[in-house]
Design a protein around this motif. Structure first.
Motif, mmCIF file in Angstrom:
data_model
loop_
_atom_site.group_PDB
_atom_site.id
_atom_site.type_symbol
_atom_site.label_atom_id
_atom_site.label_comp_id
_atom_site.label_asym_id
_atom_site.label_seq_id
_atom_site.Cartn_x
_atom_site.Cartn_y
_atom_site.Cartn_z
ATOM 1 N N GLN A 140 -6.217 5.761 -7.941
ATOM 2 C CA GLN A 140 -5.248 4.441 -8.291
ATOM 3 C C GLN A 140 -4.838 3.792 -6.965
ATOM 4 O O GLN A 140 -4.881 2.588 -6.999
ATOM 5 C CB GLN A 140 -3.946 5.049 -9.108
ATOM 6 C CG GLN A 140 -2.985 4.026 -9.270
ATOM 7 C CD GLN A 140 -1.840 4.201 -10.159
ATOM 8 O OE1 GLN A 140 -2.090 4.044 -11.624
ATOM 9 N NE2 GLN A 140 -0.820 4.503 -9.818
ATOM 10 N N VAL A 141 -4.689 4.647 -5.925
ATOM 11 C CA VAL A 141 -4.404 3.817 -4.658
ATOM 12 C C VAL A 141 -5.507 2.926 -4.278
ATOM 13 O O VAL A 141 -5.390 1.785 -3.733
ATOM 14 C CB VAL A 141 -4.010 4.823 -3.484
ATOM 15 C CG1 VAL A 141 -3.677 4.276 -2.308
ATOM 16 C CG2 VAL A 141 -2.648 5.411 -3.955
ATOM 17 N N ALA A 142 -6.608 3.738 -4.430
ATOM 18 C CA ALA A 142 -7.874 2.952 -4.094
ATOM 19 C C ALA A 142 -7.881 1.293 -4.708
ATOM 20 O O ALA A 142 -8.415 0.449 -4.452
ATOM 21 C CB ALA A 142 -9.097 3.686 -4.097
ATOM 22 N N CYS A 143 -7.656 1.902 -6.179
ATOM 23 C CA CYS A 143 -8.086 0.637 -6.999
ATOM 24 C C CYS A 143 -6.912 -0.616 -6.737
ATOM 25 O O CYS A 143 -7.304 -1.680 -6.867
ATOM 26 C CB CYS A 143 -7.796 1.042 -8.492
ATOM 27 S SG CYS A 143 -8.042 -0.324 -9.712
ATOM 28 N N LEU A 144 -5.625 -0.104 -6.489
ATOM 29 C CA LEU A 144 -4.559 -1.252 -6.059
ATOM 30 C C LEU A 144 -4.889 -1.735 -4.945
ATOM 31 O O LEU A 144 -4.618 -3.152 -4.803
ATOM 32 C CB LEU A 144 -3.396 -0.545 -6.304
ATOM 33 C CG LEU A 144 -2.831 0.022 -7.537
ATOM 34 C CD1 LEU A 144 -1.650 0.816 -7.666
ATOM 35 C CD2 LEU A 144 -2.510 -1.263 -8.523
ATOM 36 N N LEU A 154 0.829 -1.228 -0.174
ATOM 37 C CA LEU A 154 -0.088 -0.127 -0.004
ATOM 38 C C LEU A 154 0.901 1.193 0.001
ATOM 39 O O LEU A 154 0.504 2.250 -0.582
ATOM 40 C CB LEU A 154 -0.766 0.055 1.255
ATOM 41 C CG LEU A 154 -2.090 -0.949 1.120
ATOM 42 C CD1 LEU A 154 -2.608 -0.989 2.326
ATOM 43 C CD2 LEU A 154 -2.848 -1.060 0.000
ATOM 44 N N ALA A 155 1.848 1.308 0.780
ATOM 45 C CA ALA A 155 2.905 2.336 0.645
ATOM 46 C C ALA A 155 3.466 2.397 -0.711
ATOM 47 O O ALA A 155 3.658 3.586 -1.275
ATOM 48 C CB ALA A 155 3.993 1.971 1.736
ATOM 49 N N ALA A 156 3.866 1.473 -1.413
ATOM 50 C CA ALA A 156 4.427 1.501 -2.676
ATOM 51 C C ALA A 156 3.367 2.271 -3.732
ATOM 52 O O ALA A 156 3.705 2.866 -4.622
ATOM 53 C CB ALA A 156 4.871 0.169 -3.210
ATOM 54 N N ALA A 179 11.189 -1.848 -6.461
ATOM 55 C CA ALA A 179 10.459 -2.404 -7.856
ATOM 56 C C ALA A 179 8.829 -2.130 -7.896
ATOM 57 O O ALA A 179 8.612 -1.795 -8.841
ATOM 58 C CB ALA A 179 10.865 -3.981 -7.837
ATOM 59 N N ALA A 180 8.495 -2.217 -6.590
ATOM 60 C CA ALA A 180 7.058 -2.064 -6.632
ATOM 61 C C ALA A 180 6.563 -0.634 -6.849
ATOM 62 O O ALA A 180 5.884 -0.400 -7.699
ATOM 63 C CB ALA A 180 6.262 -2.539 -5.219
ATOM 64 N N VAL A 181 7.506 0.294 -6.338
ATOM 65 C CA VAL A 181 7.249 1.849 -6.671
ATOM 66 C C VAL A 181 7.418 2.031 -8.223
ATOM 67 O O VAL A 181 6.795 2.871 -8.752
ATOM 68 C CB VAL A 181 8.152 2.602 -5.797
ATOM 69 C CG1 VAL A 181 8.251 3.953 -6.308
ATOM 70 C CG2 VAL A 181 7.696 2.637 -4.197
ATOM 71 N N ASP A 182 8.574 1.423 -8.814
ATOM 72 C CA ASP A 182 8.832 1.503 -10.097
ATOM 73 C C ASP A 182 7.585 0.955 -11.236
ATOM 74 O O ASP A 182 7.265 1.710 -11.933
ATOM 75 C CB ASP A 182 9.937 0.765 -10.564
ATOM 76 C CG ASP A 182 10.696 1.152 -11.716
ATOM 77 O OD1 ASP A 182 10.444 2.246 -12.373
ATOM 78 O OD2 ASP A 182 11.758 0.358 -12.331
ATOM 79 N N TYR A 183 7.217 0.081 -10.587
ATOM 80 C CA TYR A 183 5.638 -0.585 -11.186
ATOM 81 C C TYR A 183 4.770 0.741 -11.296
ATOM 82 O O TYR A 183 4.160 0.755 -12.192
ATOM 83 C CB TYR A 183 5.294 -1.875 -10.767
ATOM 84 C CG TYR A 183 3.843 -2.327 -11.166
ATOM 85 C CD1 TYR A 183 3.868 -2.600 -12.579
ATOM 86 C CD2 TYR A 183 2.956 -2.097 -10.214
ATOM 87 C CE1 TYR A 183 2.358 -2.991 -12.962
ATOM 88 C CE2 TYR A 183 1.739 -2.810 -10.609
ATOM 89 C CZ TYR A 183 1.509 -3.247 -11.760
ATOM 90 O OH TYR A 183 0.078 -3.457 -12.608
#
Length: 447
Positions: A238-242, A60-62, A197-201
């Motif tokens: 986007q944060v809610a969607c992910l 969630l932080a990413a 890597a998750a942030v990159d994605y």
């Protein structure tokens, strides 16, 4: 059909109406941030390296950090569109010159066609999950017709999103959040190893909109409205969607989603009233295909500025449907990633050149804008930096080329490195250096 006064001009010769406020932009970008692809993409957010799953807090932080960074880039790329009133690819005339701008324009057309077809595929697959008896082809054609209609009246489509669709999307997201929080198994374990890597994605998800942001921002009442709408609306959505996707993957099972990414739709449909609320999200997904097809028409107008955009809209709509029906679009994603890497460093160069070096009110977007070959250097170096530092796999042969280059120059990619940030940073710094040197040489000539 006559031109509507408060609609997008039919050709580039017309002045764009400035009718979109912060709520219009926020609603547009919030709806674009809620994507069915985001639900299935949550699996990659959880384990981007394939061998080091993130904890729930790390994922969630990413999502939050990556969204803020990515949308800031998109927001900055939108501002010149508001100030000049020009679409994204036309803005590149001021950066590279008119003729050189045709190269990224063609790349963007190829990219948008692919993404538009991919969105029709996603819509059709999601609709099939609700109505299993209706063939895939029927949903593709229906979605294509609706997409084309929205593209012909783009500002009307944005107002429709703000007034009606956004409310339904919010209610649907809240309903699924309540259900998933009660039904999903508890997340345990995981680490923060794959956080970079998750942030990159997540950044990659966001910056994919960079090549089209100005297409909509040119109709904003102010630069602040455009920037705030992008960063605020898209980040929240986007944060809610992910986040919903993370819980949907937990319910569906990561193995099932790995085997078939559309398996993540099953928990949504299975929820109480799930078919109704998921149907709203499926219908809303047409704003994704609409944005891609519309930006394709705007890109084409950089090449042929006096062709009626409605002609382009119909032609691109038909072509997008044909691609979704004939081509295996699921294999097109890696190629789109390769093309998409072109635009992060390009718009980093544009941002520095526009905000730092361009004189106030001066950005030459004329059809005879002179070529600026020197601006290709920071763009190219940024592109190289992207592939040297990114941890996202694409095509084995392509990734092998960059692995060989790393070995040849003795460069070791570190786990914390980020492809999008690396590309943007290198492109921006080289542009700053080039601009400073050019400024000094000009001052020396004057003396």
């Amino acid at each position: 059909m006559a031109q509507v006064a408060d609609e997008v001009p039919l050709t580039l010769d017309g002045a764009p109406p400035k009718t979109l406020g912060v709520l219009d932009q926020g609603a547009l970008w919030a709806n674009l941030g809620v994507s069915l692809l985001g639900f299935s993409g949550a699996l990659f957010l959880l384990d981007p390296l394939g061998n080091a799953p993130l904890s729930l807090a790390g994922a969630l932080a990413a999502a939050l950090v990556g969204s803020l960074i990515g949308t800031a880039m998109v927001g900055l790329s939108a501002v010149p569109g508001t100030r000049t009133g020009q679409p994204a690819m036309v803005l590149l005339r001021g950066l590279f010159g008119a003729k050189i701008s045709y190269v990224p324009t063609v790349l963007n057309i190829v990219q948008m066609l692919g993404w538009g077809a991919f969105e029709l595929w996603v819509i059709a697959k999601a609709a099939t999950a609700i109505f299993g008896g209706v063939p895939y082809q029927v949903w593709v054609i229906a979605a294509g017709v609706l997409t084309t209609a929205l593209t012909i009246w783009p500002l009307g489509a944005i107002r429709l999103l703000r007034r009606y669709v956004t409310v339904g999307v919010i209610v649907s997201m809240l309903w699924f959040a309540w259900y998933f929080l009660n039904e999903a198994p508890t997340y345990a374990g995981g680490s923060w190893t794959a956080f970079p890597a998750a942030v990159d994605y997540v950044i990659a998800l966001s910056v994919s909109w960079v090549p089209m942001a100005a297409d909509f921002a040119r109709h904003s009442r102010s630069s602040r409205a455009a920037f705030t709408g992008v960063v605020g609306g898209y980040t929240l959505a986007q944060v809610a969607c992910l986040g919903l996707g993370v819980y949907a993957v937990a319910i569906a099972g990561s193995a099932a989603v790995t085997a078939d990414s559309t398996a993540v739709f099953a928990p949504f449909v299975a929820a109480p009233l799930g078919a109704l609320f998921f149907g709203i999200l499926v219908l809303r997904e047409t704003d994704q295909s609409f944005a891609n097809v519309y930006s394709t028409t705007m890109s084409l107008q950089n090449l042929m500025p006096r062709v009626d955009r409605r002609v382009f809209s119909v032609a691109i709509g038909l072509l997008t449907v044909a691609i979704a029906l004939i081509v295996d679009v699921t294999s097109y994603g890696a190629f789109l990633g390769v093309i998409g890497a072109v635009f992060v460093p390009m718009f980093a160069v544009l941002a520095v050149d526009y905000f730092v070096f361009a004189r106030a009110g001066h950005w030459n977007t004329a059809e005879d804008a002179p070529s600026r070959w020197s601006m290709l250097v920071p763009w190219a170096l940024g592109f190289v930096a992207y592939w040297l530092t990114t941890s996202t796999p694409t095509v084995a042969a392509w990734d092998g080329i960059w692995e060989g280059l790393r070995d040849a120059i003795g460069f070791t990619r570190q786990p914390w490195m980020n492809g999008a940030l690396g590309a943007a940073l290198v492109a921006a710094l080289v542009t700053l250096l080039a601009g400073a040197l050019t400024g000094r040489s000009r001052r020396a000539v004057r003396r």
